[in-house]
Design a protein around this motif. Structure first.
Motif, short mmCIF file in Angstrom:
data_model
loop_
_atom_site.label_atom_id
_atom_site.label_comp_id
_atom_site.label_asym_id
_atom_site.label_seq_id
_atom_site.Cartn_x
_atom_site.Cartn_y
_atom_site.Cartn_z
N SER A 152 -33.65 4.15 39.89
CA SER A 152 -33.97 2.82 39.37
C SER A 152 -32.98 1.78 39.86
CB SER A 152 -33.98 2.85 37.83
OG SER A 152 -32.74 3.34 37.33
N ALA A 153 -32.51 1.95 41.08
CA ALA A 153 -31.46 1.08 41.61
C ALA A 153 -31.95 -0.34 41.84
CB ALA A 153 -30.91 1.66 42.91
N VAL A 154 -33.21 -0.52 42.23
CA VAL A 154 -33.74 -1.86 42.51
C VAL A 154 -35.01 -2.07 41.70
CG1 VAL A 154 -34.61 -3.43 44.26
CG2 VAL A 154 -32.76 -1.85 44.83
N TRP A 155 -35.05 -3.15 40.95
CA TRP A 155 -36.25 -3.54 40.23
C TRP A 155 -36.94 -4.64 41.02
CZ3 TRP A 155 -34.06 -4.19 34.57
CH2 TRP A 155 -33.51 -2.97 34.17
N ALA A 156 -38.20 -4.43 41.33
CA ALA A 156 -38.94 -5.39 42.15
C ALA A 156 -38.97 -6.77 41.50
CB ALA A 156 -40.35 -4.88 42.41
N PHE A 157 -39.10 -6.83 40.19
CA PHE A 157 -39.14 -8.12 39.50
C PHE A 157 -37.86 -8.90 39.73
CE2 PHE A 157 -38.00 -10.60 35.75
CZ PHE A 157 -39.05 -11.51 35.70
N ASN A 158 -36.71 -8.24 39.58
CA ASN A 158 -35.43 -8.91 39.79
C ASN A 158 -35.28 -9.38 41.23
OD1 ASN A 158 -34.83 -8.38 37.14
ND2 ASN A 158 -33.52 -6.61 37.58
N LEU A 159 -35.75 -8.57 42.17
CA LEU A 159 -35.66 -8.95 43.57
C LEU A 159 -36.51 -10.18 43.86
CD1 LEU A 159 -35.66 -6.40 46.50
CD2 LEU A 159 -36.78 -8.60 46.74
N VAL A 160 -37.72 -10.23 43.31
CA VAL A 160 -38.60 -11.38 43.54
C VAL A 160 -38.01 -12.64 42.90
CG1 VAL A 160 -40.87 -12.32 42.99
CG2 VAL A 160 -40.66 -9.97 43.79
N VAL A 161 -37.44 -12.52 41.72
CA VAL A 161 -36.84 -13.67 41.05
C VAL A 161 -35.68 -14.22 41.87
CG1 VAL A 161 -35.50 -14.37 39.03
CG2 VAL A 161 -37.56 -13.02 38.73
N MET A 162 -34.81 -13.34 42.35
CA MET A 162 -33.66 -13.80 43.13
C MET A 162 -34.10 -14.37 44.48
SD MET A 162 -30.04 -11.86 43.73
CE MET A 162 -29.55 -12.27 42.05
N ARG A 163 -35.11 -13.78 45.09
CA ARG A 163 -35.62 -14.31 46.35
C ARG A 163 -36.16 -15.73 46.15
NH1 ARG A 163 -40.84 -14.72 48.24
NH2 ARG A 163 -41.05 -14.94 50.51
N ALA A 164 -36.87 -15.95 45.05
CA ALA A 164 -37.41 -17.29 44.77
C ALA A 164 -36.28 -18.31 44.61
CB ALA A 164 -38.27 -17.25 43.51
N PHE A 165 -35.18 -17.89 43.99
CA PHE A 165 -34.05 -18.81 43.84
C PHE A 165 -33.43 -19.12 45.19
CE2 PHE A 165 -29.71 -20.04 43.13
CZ PHE A 165 -29.78 -20.89 42.03
N PHE A 166 -33.23 -18.11 46.02
CA PHE A 166 -32.64 -18.34 47.34
C PHE A 166 -33.51 -19.26 48.19
CE2 PHE A 166 -30.22 -14.03 47.25
CZ PHE A 166 -29.26 -14.61 46.42
N MET A 167 -34.82 -19.15 48.04
CA MET A 167 -35.72 -20.00 48.82
C MET A 167 -35.66 -21.45 48.38
SD MET A 167 -39.12 -17.59 49.31
CE MET A 167 -39.85 -18.77 50.45
N ASN A 168 -35.20 -21.72 47.16
CA ASN A 168 -35.08 -23.09 46.67
C ASN A 168 -33.79 -23.76 47.11
OD1 ASN A 168 -37.56 -23.12 45.33
ND2 ASN A 168 -36.69 -22.24 43.46
N ILE A 169 -32.86 -23.01 47.69
CA ILE A 169 -31.63 -23.61 48.20
C ILE A 169 -31.97 -24.45 49.43
CG2 ILE A 169 -29.38 -23.12 49.25
CD1 ILE A 169 -29.21 -20.64 47.51
N PRO A 170 -31.51 -25.69 49.49
CA PRO A 170 -31.85 -26.55 50.63
C PRO A 170 -31.54 -25.90 51.98
CG PRO A 170 -30.74 -27.82 48.94
CD PRO A 170 -30.66 -26.39 48.51
N LYS A 171 -32.52 -25.90 52.85
CA LYS A 171 -32.38 -25.27 54.15
C LYS A 171 -31.30 -25.95 54.99
CE LYS A 171 -35.34 -23.56 57.92
NZ LYS A 171 -34.56 -24.13 59.04
N GLU A 172 -31.09 -27.25 54.74
CA GLU A 172 -30.08 -27.99 55.51
C GLU A 172 -28.68 -27.44 55.28
OE1 GLU A 172 -33.71 -30.27 54.97
OE2 GLU A 172 -32.31 -29.31 53.54
N VAL A 173 -28.42 -26.94 54.08
CA VAL A 173 -27.08 -26.41 53.77
C VAL A 173 -26.77 -25.19 54.61
CG1 VAL A 173 -25.64 -25.44 51.95
CG2 VAL A 173 -27.20 -27.32 51.42
N THR A 174 -27.69 -24.24 54.66
CA THR A 174 -27.45 -23.03 55.45
C THR A 174 -27.51 -23.32 56.94
OG1 THR A 174 -29.81 -22.46 55.27
CG2 THR A 174 -28.32 -21.54 53.61
N ASP A 175 -28.38 -24.24 57.35
CA ASP A 175 -28.48 -24.57 58.78
C ASP A 175 -27.19 -25.20 59.29
OD1 ASP A 175 -30.99 -23.54 58.95
OD2 ASP A 175 -32.03 -25.47 58.81
N SER A 176 -26.58 -26.06 58.48
CA SER A 176 -25.33 -26.69 58.90
C SER A 176 -24.21 -25.66 59.06
CB SER A 176 -24.92 -27.76 57.89
OG SER A 176 -24.69 -27.19 56.61
N ALA A 177 -24.18 -24.68 58.15
CA ALA A 177 -23.17 -23.62 58.26
C ALA A 177 -23.44 -22.75 59.47
CB ALA A 177 -23.16 -22.77 56.99
#
Length: 299
Positions: A152-177
């Motif tokens: 039970s190391a990875v729960w799909a629900f938790n992974l989807v929730v965290m992925r959705a949060f990462f996708m909301n981070i402005p793309k410009e921030v990571t692109d500049s880095a």
């Protein structure tokens, strides 16, 4: 002047009073059972006998149930097992979830659609007990602590929730880095994770509570009683009435000490199982609402 919709209007005094009473009843209905459990665990035999069950009115104080509980060594060992499994399991699960969620949040990552489809497929098709047992057995994990973590190391629900949060981070921030020469791991560690403390804390809480409360994997995969986690010991004793004393001295064998009531011992196990969750939750409560609604449908 345009009239406000009913849901946007300021509640009337009667409405506020009704809401206050309703919230008070909800709080009481949650706290009163905990109060009875704690009080019963600290009550002597006379108080439990007088109450005829769970104690609601204090009538003496005794720590005999807790002394009896930890005298045999079974509960102490199971607490250490549960703490170790929770700490190691949460660390592994959170690390894998963060890495997988960050990779799946990058549209150009390798096998992005295939891996995402595989993760989402687990919401629809859950493996049965026999296939799970055969996999754990073939990997040589039976009667091992890893059998409590890896299945039970990875729960799909938790992974989807965290992925959705990462996708909301402005793309410009990571692109500049990335333009400045930062690697993906450096971007994740230095930029993405500091911006994701709330959702990371909530997902970590989900994993920690899941590992702490889990007992079914132990029932399936563990044959050695010495490796039982606390929740399985609680189940065996509270529901099935098995003894926790394994030949070691207990408080009941000490001259002048009365044997504590069995109900008080049962409730003391429940208290021991509740304390870590009640202690950790307030520290992440401020992130809980934000972390839970991440990935919700936007209007």
């Amino acid at each position: 002047m345009t009239a406000l919709p009913s849901w946007a209007e300021r509640p009337s005094p009667a409405g506020r009073t009704a809401k206050g009473l309703l919230l008070t009843l909800i709080v009481v209905s949650v706290l009163f059972p905990i109060y009875m459990v704690v009080l019963t665990s600290l009550s002597p035999q006379e108080a439990v006998t007088k109450a005829g069950g769970l104690v609601t009115v204090p009538d003496g104080l005794s720590f005999g149930a807790y002394r009896e509980l930890f005298a045999g060594g079974v509960v102490t060992r199971s607490v250490l097992v549960s703490l170790g499994v929770t700490a190691v399991g949460t660390t592994i699960s959170l690390t894998v979830t963060v890495l997988a969620a960050y990779g799946l949040s990058r549209p150009g990552s390798v096998l992005h659609r295939t891996l995402l489809f595989t993760v989402l497929l687990t919401f629809l098709f859950v493996p049965g007990l026999i296939p799970s047992y055969l996999v754990v057995s073939s990997l040589g994990l039976l009667d091992s602590y890893w059998a409590l973590i890896l299945p039970s190391a990875v729960w799909a629900f938790n992974l989807v929730v965290m992925r959705a949060f990462f996708m909301n981070i402005p793309k410009e921030v990571t692109d500049s880095a990335r333009i400045d020469g930062a690697s993906e791991f450096r971007i994740l560690w230095r930029i993405v994770l500091p911006m994701s403390k709330g959702v990371t804390a909530v997902i970590g809480l989900f994993y920690a509570v899941g590992y702490w409360n889990a007992f079914f994997n132990a029932v399936l995969y563990l044959n050695d009683n010495a490796k039982w986690p606390l929740q399985l010991v609680l189940r065996q004793y509270v529901l099935q009435g098995q003894s926790l004393i394994t030949g070691q001295a207990s408080v009941s064998s000490i001259p002048g000490q009365a044997l504590p009531p069995s109900l008080a011992i049962q409730m003391s196990i429940v208290v021991v199982a509740l304390v870590p969750v009640l202690f950790i939750y307030p520290f992440v409560q401020k992130h809980f609402t934000k972390g839970v609604i991440i990935g919700a449908v936007k209007g």
